[in-house]
Structure formats: C-alpha cells, structure tokens
Design a protein around this motif. Sequence first.
Motif, PDB file in Angstrom:
ATOM      1  N   ALA A 163      23.948   1.873 -19.926  1.00  0.00           N
ATOM      2  CA  ALA A 163      23.948   2.253 -18.514  1.00  0.00           C
ATOM      3  C   ALA A 163      23.490   1.128 -17.608  1.00  0.00           C
ATOM      4  O   ALA A 163      23.776   1.139 -16.404  1.00  0.00           O
ATOM      5  CB  ALA A 163      23.040   3.470 -18.301  1.00  0.00           C
ATOM      6  N   MET A 164      22.792   0.151 -18.162  1.00  0.00           N
ATOM      7  CA  MET A 164      22.314  -0.969 -17.354  1.00  0.00           C
ATOM      8  C   MET A 164      23.305  -2.118 -17.309  1.00  0.00           C
ATOM      9  O   MET A 164      23.081  -3.116 -16.632  1.00  0.00           O
ATOM     10  CB  MET A 164      20.957  -1.455 -17.891  1.00  0.00           C
ATOM     11  CG  MET A 164      19.845  -0.444 -17.684  1.00  0.00           C
ATOM     12  SD  MET A 164      18.241  -0.976 -18.326  1.00  0.00           S
ATOM     13  CE  MET A 164      18.489  -0.694 -20.085  1.00  0.00           C
ATOM     14  N   GLN A 171      11.209   0.023 -14.889  1.00  0.00           N
ATOM     15  CA  GLN A 171      12.078  -1.110 -14.582  1.00  0.00           C
ATOM     16  C   GLN A 171      13.516  -0.832 -14.981  1.00  0.00           C
ATOM     17  O   GLN A 171      14.457  -1.197 -14.274  1.00  0.00           O
ATOM     18  CB  GLN A 171      11.566  -2.384 -15.275  1.00  0.00           C
ATOM     19  CG  GLN A 171      12.319  -3.649 -14.851  1.00  0.00           C
ATOM     20  CD  GLN A 171      12.328  -3.845 -13.344  1.00  0.00           C
ATOM     21  OE1 GLN A 171      11.279  -3.853 -12.694  1.00  0.00           O
ATOM     22  NE2 GLN A 171      13.520  -4.003 -12.768  1.00  0.00           N
ATOM     23  N   ASP A 172      13.709  -0.169 -16.112  1.00  0.00           N
ATOM     24  CA  ASP A 172      15.062   0.174 -16.552  1.00  0.00           C
ATOM     25  C   ASP A 172      15.670   1.255 -15.652  1.00  0.00           C
ATOM     26  O   ASP A 172      16.899   1.290 -15.454  1.00  0.00           O
ATOM     27  CB  ASP A 172      15.051   0.645 -18.002  1.00  0.00           C
ATOM     28  CG  ASP A 172      14.773  -0.497 -18.975  1.00  0.00           C
ATOM     29  OD1 ASP A 172      14.856  -1.667 -18.551  1.00  0.00           O
ATOM     30  OD2 ASP A 172      14.457  -0.215 -20.148  1.00  0.00           O
ATOM     31  N   THR A 201      20.558   0.284  -9.754  1.00  0.00           N
ATOM     32  CA  THR A 201      21.309  -0.844  -9.195  1.00  0.00           C
ATOM     33  C   THR A 201      22.752  -0.823  -9.701  1.00  0.00           C
ATOM     34  O   THR A 201      23.702  -1.043  -8.935  1.00  0.00           O
ATOM     35  CB  THR A 201      20.639  -2.177  -9.583  1.00  0.00           C
ATOM     36  OG1 THR A 201      19.322  -2.211  -9.038  1.00  0.00           O
ATOM     37  CG2 THR A 201      21.434  -3.353  -9.043  1.00  0.00           C
ATOM     38  N   GLU A 202      22.931  -0.548 -10.978  1.00  0.00           N
ATOM     39  CA  GLU A 202      24.269  -0.460 -11.553  1.00  0.00           C
ATOM     40  C   GLU A 202      25.036   0.737 -10.979  1.00  0.00           C
ATOM     41  O   GLU A 202      26.234   0.641 -10.690  1.00  0.00           O
ATOM     42  CB  GLU A 202      24.187  -0.345 -13.070  1.00  0.00           C
ATOM     43  CG  GLU A 202      24.126  -1.661 -13.797  1.00  0.00           C
ATOM     44  CD  GLU A 202      25.422  -2.435 -13.663  1.00  0.00           C
ATOM     45  OE1 GLU A 202      26.314  -2.295 -14.520  1.00  0.00           O
ATOM     46  OE2 GLU A 202      25.547  -3.200 -12.685  1.00  0.00           O
ATOM     47  N   ALA A 203      24.347   1.873 -10.833  1.00  0.00           N
ATOM     48  CA  ALA A 203      24.997   3.063 -10.272  1.00  0.00           C
ATOM     49  C   ALA A 203      25.496   2.771  -8.862  1.00  0.00           C
ATOM     50  O   ALA A 203      26.616   3.152  -8.492  1.00  0.00           O
ATOM     51  CB  ALA A 203      24.019   4.230 -10.271  1.00  0.00           C
ATOM     52  N   ARG A 204      24.664   2.107  -8.074  1.00  0.00           N
ATOM     53  CA  ARG A 204      25.067   1.767  -6.712  1.00  0.00           C
ATOM     54  C   ARG A 204      26.240   0.795  -6.719  1.00  0.00           C
ATOM     55  O   ARG A 204      27.168   0.901  -5.906  1.00  0.00           O
ATOM     56  CB  ARG A 204      23.895   1.150  -5.945  1.00  0.00           C
ATOM     57  CG  ARG A 204      24.258   0.776  -4.511  1.00  0.00           C
ATOM     58  CD  ARG A 204      23.236  -0.126  -3.853  1.00  0.00           C
ATOM     59  NE  ARG A 204      23.691  -0.498  -2.530  1.00  0.00           N
ATOM     60  CZ  ARG A 204      24.558  -1.479  -2.275  1.00  0.00           C
ATOM     61  NH1 ARG A 204      25.073  -2.169  -3.274  1.00  0.00           N
ATOM     62  NH2 ARG A 204      24.928  -1.743  -1.035  1.00  0.00           N
ATOM     63  N   HIS A 210       9.862  12.424 -25.305  1.00  0.00           N
ATOM     64  CA  HIS A 210      10.748  11.267 -25.423  1.00  0.00           C
ATOM     65  C   HIS A 210      11.064  10.662 -24.056  1.00  0.00           C
ATOM     66  O   HIS A 210      11.909   9.767 -23.953  1.00  0.00           O
ATOM     67  CB  HIS A 210      12.069  11.683 -26.091  1.00  0.00           C
ATOM     68  CG  HIS A 210      12.859  12.670 -25.284  1.00  0.00           C
ATOM     69  ND1 HIS A 210      12.551  14.011 -25.253  1.00  0.00           N
ATOM     70  CD2 HIS A 210      13.906  12.506 -24.438  1.00  0.00           C
ATOM     71  CE1 HIS A 210      13.390  14.630 -24.449  1.00  0.00           C
ATOM     72  NE2 HIS A 210      14.219  13.752 -23.944  1.00  0.00           N
ATOM     73  N   SER A 211      10.412  11.153 -22.998  1.00  0.00           N
ATOM     74  CA  SER A 211      10.836  10.743 -21.666  1.00  0.00           C
ATOM     75  C   SER A 211       9.666  10.342 -20.777  1.00  0.00           C
ATOM     76  O   SER A 211       8.505  10.603 -21.078  1.00  0.00           O
ATOM     77  CB  SER A 211      11.622  11.879 -20.994  1.00  0.00           C
ATOM     78  OG  SER A 211      10.779  13.001 -20.793  1.00  0.00           O
ATOM     79  N   TYR A 212      10.016   9.694 -19.657  1.00  0.00           N
ATOM     80  CA  TYR A 212       9.069   9.316 -18.612  1.00  0.00           C
ATOM     81  C   TYR A 212       9.346  10.221 -17.412  1.00  0.00           C
ATOM     82  O   TYR A 212      10.324  10.002 -16.682  1.00  0.00           O
ATOM     83  CB  TYR A 212       9.254   7.856 -18.203  1.00  0.00           C
ATOM     84  CG  TYR A 212       9.105   6.851 -19.314  1.00  0.00           C
ATOM     85  CD1 TYR A 212       7.899   6.188 -19.531  1.00  0.00           C
ATOM     86  CD2 TYR A 212      10.179   6.532 -20.155  1.00  0.00           C
ATOM     87  CE1 TYR A 212       7.759   5.251 -20.549  1.00  0.00           C
ATOM     88  CE2 TYR A 212      10.047   5.600 -21.169  1.00  0.00           C
ATOM     89  CZ  TYR A 212       8.836   4.962 -21.361  1.00  0.00           C
ATOM     90  OH  TYR A 212       8.707   4.041 -22.365  1.00  0.00           O
ATOM     91  N   LEU A 213       8.520  11.238 -17.216  1.00  0.00           N
ATOM     92  CA  LEU A 213       8.754  12.152 -16.111  1.00  0.00           C
ATOM     93  C   LEU A 213       8.710  11.407 -14.788  1.00  0.00           C
ATOM     94  O   LEU A 213       7.902  10.493 -14.583  1.00  0.00           O
ATOM     95  CB  LEU A 213       7.702  13.263 -16.124  1.00  0.00           C
ATOM     96  CG  LEU A 213       7.708  14.187 -17.347  1.00  0.00           C
ATOM     97  CD1 LEU A 213       6.562  15.186 -17.258  1.00  0.00           C
ATOM     98  CD2 LEU A 213       9.033  14.921 -17.474  1.00  0.00           C
ATOM     99  N   LEU A 214       9.562  11.806 -13.854  1.00  0.00           N
ATOM    100  CA  LEU A 214       9.611  11.177 -12.542  1.00  0.00           C
ATOM    101  C   LEU A 214       8.584  11.810 -11.609  1.00  0.00           C
ATOM    102  O   LEU A 214       8.079  12.909 -11.860  1.00  0.00           O
ATOM    103  CB  LEU A 214      11.007  11.314 -11.940  1.00  0.00           C
ATOM    104  CG  LEU A 214      12.177  10.777 -12.778  1.00  0.00           C
ATOM    105  CD1 LEU A 214      13.483  10.926 -12.011  1.00  0.00           C
ATOM    106  CD2 LEU A 214      11.950   9.338 -13.164  1.00  0.00           C
TER     107      LEU A 214
END
Length: 269
Positions: free
Chosen positions: A118-119, A143-144, A150-153, A192-196
């Motif tokens: 995705a990056m 950071q990811d 940035t890629e999505a935009r 397994h995740s980083y909550l926002l």
Amino acid sequence: RSITHNQRTLLKASQEIRNSRFWKKRSHKHGDKATYNMPDVTLQNMEIRVLEQLLDQVGTKLSILDIGCGNGYSTITLASKMRNNYVGVDNCAEAIKVAENNRQQRNVSNLSYLACNAMELPFKDNSFDIVLLKRFLSNLELQDQLTTLTEARRVLKLDGKLVLFDYFTDGYSKLDGIRSVLNLHPLDKPNHSYLLSKGQISQFNMQGLELEKELNFSSTYFFVTRVIYPFFSNEPKYDTLLHKAASVLPSVGRFDVDKCFIFRRVEHE
C-alpha cells in the motif's frame, strides 16, 4: 526510557512479521468468509451499508480503489450491487488469491484484485475517484500510516474522496468507563493493530486531504453490544437478534469505536 533507532527498527520489523503471520493464518482459516476481516460480521455489514449509501450519492461508473481489501468480502459485495469499477489491493498474497478465486466463481467483471504494498501502489497519479481504507490504517505504525495516506492522495483524482473506516481509542475509553461502573472488564483491543486517535485526523489535512464529513454510524451499536449484551451472555457472539436490531437503530452518543471519515483531495500547498 527512550529506545534507539536500531531498537525501533527491530520492533517495527517484529510487528510487521507478526501482522503478516496473523493475516496469513486468518486467510487459511476463514477463506472468503466475512469473519476473515473481523469476528463482528454485523458491524462489517453496517460499514458496507454506509458505503452503499455514500456511493449512491456520488453516482455510478466511478473508479474505486480498496486499499487493504483482505479477502475481498466488502469489495465483491459492493461490486456485485453497484455499477462502478473496483480494484482491491492487499499485501497478503494468500488473501488476494482467495479474493480472486471468489471473483471468478461469482463472475464479477467490474472488479480486479492485486497483491501489492500500500505504500508503493502500482498506479498512475490521479487514477481513482474514490479510495477506501477500511480498518487498514490501524495495522500500520504512524509513519507508515502517513506514507499510505500520501500514496492514497497521489492516486486520487483532484476532488476525489478518501473514505476511512477504522477503530479509534476514544470510543473504547468511553465504553470502558461505563463497563467499569457496571463491574465489567475492559474491552479486548485488537493486539495486531495501532488504534487511531481523533487527534491524528489533523495530520490528514497536512497530507493534502481535507476533512469533509464525519459519520457517527456505530455508537448505538457499540453501546448495545458491548455494554447491554454482556448482561445476557458471556459468549462473544456477533450475529444475535440483539446485534442485528442494534445495527439498524439510529446512532446516538459518542461510543463509536468504529468511525467513518470522508476526505476530499485538494491541491497540496
């Protein structure tokens, strides 16, 4: 105690390996079922209904990219109903293989799948009208997350929409506060995740993505299923009549762990 750059790099690599193993294991266990993405299938179907309503409002024959599509459950559901062109991408090759096999069996022609990072999306600038990020960003460290945005935009057309669904810490905090009063244990968080956090939304604007709308669609559902339901059963089911009834009630309060934000791509200053 602060950690060194090498320690941070090692921790990141370890988390990436853990995430990769987690999704590979789920792919083998769940195949093309909705439970691949998360156990709460009712909540996932709520997300799809929200997306269907949004897509109805913006028209047809759109080009739509689903980043982190997993086994393609949501993407193929949308593509089967709505006259748009869809591309689903995920870095789990096993999940993409499942998704593509399912697409071929169901003969869905307005959809394709691709295994990629995705990056580093393999698409030209300004390729898509809409980009979906459905509970994908929280699998990445900060950071990811920013690199993915940035890629999505980049692949979004000017004025195109980025639709984000993800889990946020403030909803968990509010629910756990009430559960504590009722002598219920804190909710389990995805390990397994980083909550926002809501505070991170301002960083999206810095990436050339302007916030247009926040949709509170899941607050009532989370209150009913995470506070009221435990009084009836300790068994973690997600497809009971109570869950289904709660999924169609108006969303009130601020207990929404799963939030939806809609951004518009603007010229980056």
